[in-house]
Design a protein around this motif. Structure first.
Motif, PDB file in Angstrom:
ATOM      1  N   SER A  41      -4.869  -0.637  -4.355  1.00 26.13           N
ATOM      2  CA  SER A  41      -4.751   0.803  -4.604  1.00 26.13           C
ATOM      3  C   SER A  41      -4.404   1.126  -6.050  1.00 26.13           C
ATOM      4  CB  SER A  41      -3.674   1.391  -3.683  1.00 26.13           C
ATOM      5  OG  SER A  41      -3.848   0.963  -2.349  1.00 26.13           O
ATOM      6  N   SER A  92      -5.677   4.445   0.550  1.00 23.13           N
ATOM      7  CA  SER A  92      -4.888   3.215   0.466  1.00 23.13           C
ATOM      8  C   SER A  92      -4.682   2.614   1.854  1.00 23.13           C
ATOM      9  CB  SER A  92      -3.528   3.518  -0.185  1.00 23.13           C
ATOM     10  OG  SER A  92      -2.752   2.355  -0.340  1.00 23.13           O
ATOM     11  N   MET A 100      -2.339  -5.789  -4.008  1.00 21.98           N
ATOM     12  CA  MET A 100      -2.456  -4.376  -3.648  1.00 21.98           C
ATOM     13  C   MET A 100      -3.903  -3.978  -3.894  1.00 21.98           C
ATOM     14  SD  MET A 100      -0.837  -2.320  -6.833  1.00 21.98           S
ATOM     15  CE  MET A 100      -0.993  -2.904  -8.516  1.00 21.98           C
ATOM     16  N   TYR A 121       0.853  -1.191   0.000  1.00 25.64           N
ATOM     17  CA  TYR A 121       0.000   0.000   0.000  1.00 25.64           C
ATOM     18  C   TYR A 121       0.886   1.237   0.000  1.00 25.64           C
ATOM     19  CZ  TYR A 121       1.062   0.740   4.966  1.00 25.64           C
ATOM     20  OH  TYR A 121       1.712   0.969   6.154  1.00 25.64           O
ATOM     21  N   THR A 145      -6.630  -0.901   2.811  1.00 22.26           N
ATOM     22  CA  THR A 145      -5.720  -2.030   3.028  1.00 22.26           C
ATOM     23  C   THR A 145      -5.836  -2.565   4.446  1.00 22.26           C
ATOM     24  OG1 THR A 145      -4.200  -1.083   1.398  1.00 22.26           O
ATOM     25  CG2 THR A 145      -3.318  -2.768   2.862  1.00 22.26           C
TER      26      THR A 145
END
Length: 282
Positions: A83, A40, A81, A33, A44
């Motif tokens: 983001s 983010s 991820m 992140y 996360t």
């Protein structure tokens, strides 16, 4: 003979411990992140909390720069991820890595950048700034060179505004917005959703009929090629994990902004929204 049996028992024990360690290691995922992005961090940490609580995996969070985050997932050094701004903001990263990763779809829809104003101001579109003197010919920006700043430079030209774009930082922009809100003064700032400021104040984007800032984007969850085999339950979760609105993620972002540690804010949100968590994990 007795010594041999003891050695045999020890070997079996060592084997058992070894297999347990392998099993434990297999039940861990690493998620990248970007620490400076409030969305983010919030997304996360909430996802990590659900994966730990409901799916039984250990989760290692890795704070990295944007390019390293994409590279990490593409090479399998990161499992996922949450983001990825698509299709425009991270378009180049996607073009370069799309054959090396798996797109599990958006976790936030209607992400966008643009000029943001308080609800109480009269201006409705970027064009209105040309004749509205209450803004004092100034737009409060963030870091010079960021995407939304480059687009705002373009907007000033395209809309023929006699305005100065003031470069600062995210924190300085929020400080000016706070002062303006307290005095109910007109202010236009460069910004984006998702962001915690929408949970704190009543704000809206100025309409952009020329389309300088582009259409809405999505923030997507991206996994490594190995994730579905390594952690099938996590892959299934990522397909379902999606914020319902900017207000929903805003709760978590605002809690962190107000001083809560990200993991504590995530734990609190998960505890308060069991129905939403159930939707993601059923």
């Amino acid at each position: 003979m007795k010594m041999r049996r003891l050695l045999g028992a020890g070997a079996v024990l060592a084997l058992a411990i070894g297999s347990t360690q392998v099993s434990a290691a297999a039940k861990e995922v690493t998620i990248g992140y970007v620490d400076g992005w409030s969305d983010s961090v919030a997304t996360t940490n909430v996802a990590a909390e659900v994966i730990k609580q409901k799916l039984g995996y250990d989760v290692k969070l890795q704070a990295v720069a944007t390019g390293i985050m994409w590279q990490g997932v593409a090479t399998g050094k990161l499992d996922a991820m949450l983001s990825a701004w698509l299709p425009v903001t991270h378009g180049e990263y996607w073009a370069k890595n799309k054959d090396k990763v798996v797109d599990y779809g958006p976790n936030f829809k209607d992400a966008k950048i643009g000029l943001i104003v308080p609800e109480y101001v009269q201006a409705k579109s970027v064009a209105d700034l040309k004749t509205d003197t209450t803004f004092k010919n100034k737009i409060v920006g963030i870091d010079a060179g960021s995407g939304v700043m480059l687009k705002t430079d373009q907007a000033i030209k395209d809309y023929g505004l006699d305005y100065k774009l003031q470069a600062s930082s995210g924190a300085a922009m929020i400080a000016e917005l706070t002062r303006a809100e307290e005095k109910k003064e007109s202010i236009a700032v460069t910004g984006w959703v998702p962001h915690w400021m929408f949970a704190k104040w009543k704000l809206r984007f100025l309409e952009d009929p020329k389309g300088v800032y582009g259409a809405a984007e999505t923030v997507n969850s991206i996994g490594s090629k190995e994730l579905a085999t390594k952690a099938p339950e996590v892959a299934a979760f990522l397909k379902k994990f999606q914020w319902a609105s900017k207000d929903e993620i805003g709760e978590v972002m605002l809690a962190i902004q107000d001083g809560a540690k990200p993991d504590a804010a995530a734990k609190d949100w998960v505890a308060k929204h069991p129905d939403r968590v159930a939707e993601w994990t059923k």
